[in-house]
Design a protein around this motif. Sequence first.
Motif, PDB file in Angstrom:
ATOM      1  N   HIS A  71      -7.624  -6.996  -9.058  1.00 42.54           N
ATOM      2  CA  HIS A  71      -7.381  -5.281  -8.660  1.00 42.54           C
ATOM      3  C   HIS A  71      -9.271  -4.966  -9.036  1.00 42.54           C
ATOM      4  O   HIS A  71      -9.925  -5.442  -9.791  1.00 42.54           O
ATOM      5  CB  HIS A  71      -6.596  -4.745 -10.003  1.00 42.54           C
ATOM      6  CG  HIS A  71      -4.977  -5.127  -9.706  1.00 42.54           C
ATOM      7  ND1 HIS A  71      -4.275  -4.792  -8.917  1.00 42.54           N
ATOM      8  CD2 HIS A  71      -4.573  -5.948 -10.779  1.00 42.54           C
ATOM      9  CE1 HIS A  71      -2.916  -5.175  -8.600  1.00 42.54           C
ATOM     10  NE2 HIS A  71      -3.375  -5.857  -9.844  1.00 42.54           N
TER      11      HIS A  71
ATOM     12  N   CYS B  56     -11.574  -1.116  -8.483  1.00 46.92           N
ATOM     13  CA  CYS B  56     -11.220   0.047  -8.245  1.00 46.92           C
ATOM     14  C   CYS B  56     -12.770   1.260  -8.064  1.00 46.92           C
ATOM     15  O   CYS B  56     -13.361   0.535  -8.223  1.00 46.92           O
ATOM     16  CB  CYS B  56      -9.901   1.349  -9.030  1.00 46.92           C
ATOM     17  SG  CYS B  56     -10.538   3.204  -8.762  1.00 46.92           S
ATOM     18  N   THR B  57     -13.162   1.880  -7.040  1.00 48.49           N
ATOM     19  CA  THR B  57     -13.721   2.206  -6.338  1.00 48.49           C
ATOM     20  C   THR B  57     -14.095   3.758  -6.646  1.00 48.49           C
ATOM     21  O   THR B  57     -12.378   4.088  -5.624  1.00 48.49           O
ATOM     22  CB  THR B  57     -14.085   1.636  -4.744  1.00 48.49           C
ATOM     23  OG1 THR B  57     -14.656   0.301  -4.964  1.00 48.49           O
ATOM     24  CG2 THR B  57     -16.106   2.696  -4.362  1.00 48.49           C
TER      25      THR B  57
ATOM     26  N   ARG C 203      -4.674   5.798  -2.215  1.00 42.38           N
ATOM     27  CA  ARG C 203      -6.301   6.416  -1.349  1.00 42.38           C
ATOM     28  C   ARG C 203      -5.672   7.869  -2.023  1.00 42.38           C
ATOM     29  O   ARG C 203      -5.118   8.092  -2.361  1.00 42.38           O
ATOM     30  CB  ARG C 203      -6.114   6.488  -0.318  1.00 42.38           C
ATOM     31  CG  ARG C 203      -6.443   4.363   0.531  1.00 42.38           C
ATOM     32  CD  ARG C 203      -6.607   4.800   2.361  1.00 42.38           C
ATOM     33  NE  ARG C 203      -6.045   3.865   2.461  1.00 42.38           N
ATOM     34  CZ  ARG C 203      -4.789   3.050   3.113  1.00 42.38           C
ATOM     35  NH1 ARG C 203      -4.080   2.804   2.326  1.00 42.38           N
ATOM     36  NH2 ARG C 203      -5.433   1.142   3.846  1.00 42.38           N
TER      37      ARG C 203
ATOM     38  N   THR D 229      -8.048   2.447  -4.396  1.00 45.56           N
ATOM     39  CA  THR D 229      -7.820   0.689  -5.137  1.00 45.56           C
ATOM     40  C   THR D 229      -7.528  -0.422  -4.217  1.00 45.56           C
ATOM     41  O   THR D 229      -7.553  -0.374  -3.403  1.00 45.56           O
ATOM     42  CB  THR D 229      -6.622   0.454  -6.160  1.00 45.56           C
ATOM     43  OG1 THR D 229      -4.880   0.535  -5.471  1.00 45.56           O
ATOM     44  CG2 THR D 229      -6.675   1.840  -7.233  1.00 45.56           C
TER      45      THR D 229
ATOM     46  N   PHE E  68     -13.453  -3.488 -12.623  1.00 41.71           N
ATOM     47  CA  PHE E  68     -12.657  -4.503 -11.946  1.00 41.71           C
ATOM     48  C   PHE E  68     -12.769  -5.449 -12.894  1.00 41.71           C
ATOM     49  O   PHE E  68     -14.070  -5.728 -14.134  1.00 41.71           O
ATOM     50  CB  PHE E  68     -13.278  -5.069 -10.757  1.00 41.71           C
ATOM     51  CG  PHE E  68     -14.730  -6.085 -10.800  1.00 41.71           C
ATOM     52  CD1 PHE E  68     -14.844  -7.397 -11.729  1.00 41.71           C
ATOM     53  CD2 PHE E  68     -15.924  -5.494 -10.169  1.00 41.71           C
ATOM     54  CE1 PHE E  68     -16.575  -7.821 -11.438  1.00 41.71           C
ATOM     55  CE2 PHE E  68     -17.039  -5.919  -9.811  1.00 41.71           C
ATOM     56  CZ  PHE E  68     -17.443  -7.085 -10.858  1.00 41.71           C
TER      57      PHE E  68
ATOM     58  N   GLU F  36       0.698  -1.216  -0.087  1.00 37.17           N
ATOM     59  CA  GLU F  36      -0.303   0.097  -0.347  1.00 37.17           C
ATOM     60  C   GLU F  36       0.915   1.308  -0.163  1.00 37.17           C
ATOM     61  O   GLU F  36       1.561   1.439   0.748  1.00 37.17           O
ATOM     62  CB  GLU F  36      -0.954   0.308   1.149  1.00 37.17           C
ATOM     63  CG  GLU F  36      -2.052  -0.386   1.260  1.00 37.17           C
ATOM     64  CD  GLU F  36      -2.773  -1.274   2.391  1.00 37.17           C
ATOM     65  OE1 GLU F  36      -2.489  -0.104   3.143  1.00 37.17           O
ATOM     66  OE2 GLU F  36      -4.093  -1.598   2.621  1.00 37.17           O
TER      67      GLU F  36
ATOM     68  N   HIS G 288      -5.672  -1.523   0.140  1.00 43.98           N
ATOM     69  CA  HIS G 288      -5.852  -0.858  -0.381  1.00 43.98           C
ATOM     70  C   HIS G 288      -5.073  -0.150  -1.388  1.00 43.98           C
ATOM     71  O   HIS G 288      -4.144   0.683   0.036  1.00 43.98           O
ATOM     72  CB  HIS G 288      -6.867   0.734   0.451  1.00 43.98           C
ATOM     73  CG  HIS G 288      -9.099   0.075   0.022  1.00 43.98           C
ATOM     74  ND1 HIS G 288      -9.694   0.935   1.158  1.00 43.98           N
ATOM     75  CD2 HIS G 288      -9.691  -0.644  -0.217  1.00 43.98           C
ATOM     76  CE1 HIS G 288     -10.319   0.680   1.133  1.00 43.98           C
ATOM     77  NE2 HIS G 288     -10.800  -0.685   0.100  1.00 43.98           N
TER      78      HIS G 288
END
Length: 204
Positions: free
Chosen positions: A172, A174-175, A133, A143, A192, A53, A130
Amino acid sequence: MDRRAVLRGGAGAAFGALALTAVLDGGTPAEASDRYRHLSEFKMGDPVRTREEYPWPGHLTREERRNLEMFDVADFDVYSHQDWDRFDESHDQDVRVHWPDGHYTDGLDIHIEDMKAQFLWAPDIKIEVHPVRIAKGNFVAVTGVWEGTFTGPMPDGEGGVIQPTGKPFALHMCTIGVLNKRGVMEEEFLFFDQLTMRRQVGLA
C-alpha cells in the motif's frame, strides 16, 4: 443534504433523493441506489490481492473530478510507463515532495531523478489501482498499490549496490497533493512502508 436521513423518510422522498444523487453524481437513480446500498454494506479486503477500488466519491466539483482524473493518469500512465516528459501535467516545476523518511526535495527535475532511481532496481514498477480517492478543493488524496520486482542492482546510498534477489513486492502507498491555481501539485506527500517492501524483496 443527509441522504441517509432522507432515505428513511419514505418511498417518494427516497426516490427524490436518489434522483438528485444521480443528477449530481452523473448516473440514473437505479445506479445511485445500487451504489449507496453497496457502500453501506461494503468492507474492502486487501486491495493488494483483490484489486478492489471504492466507487468515486459523490458531490465532486468539476475541478475536484479533474484533479482525481489527473492522479489516475499520473500513476497509471505516466509513472508506470516512465513517461517522464509528461510529469509537468500533474506537477509544478517547483514542486516540494515529502518522502516517508521525512526528507523533502524541491523541484520537478529532482523528483523525476528520484523516481528514475526506483526503476533501476525494479524496472517493472507500476501502480494500476487506486483503492480510495478523496478530493476537496485543492487537496487530493489517493491510496494505491505499488508493485514491482527486485531484478536490478539497488544503490545502497554509500557508493555501492545491493544485488537483486528476484523477489516481487506489492504494498500500500498513499499520495496527498496540494494543487495550485493551475491545477498541478505544488506540494506532494508520499507514504509507504519501506520496511515491508524490504522484507518482501528479502532485504530485511
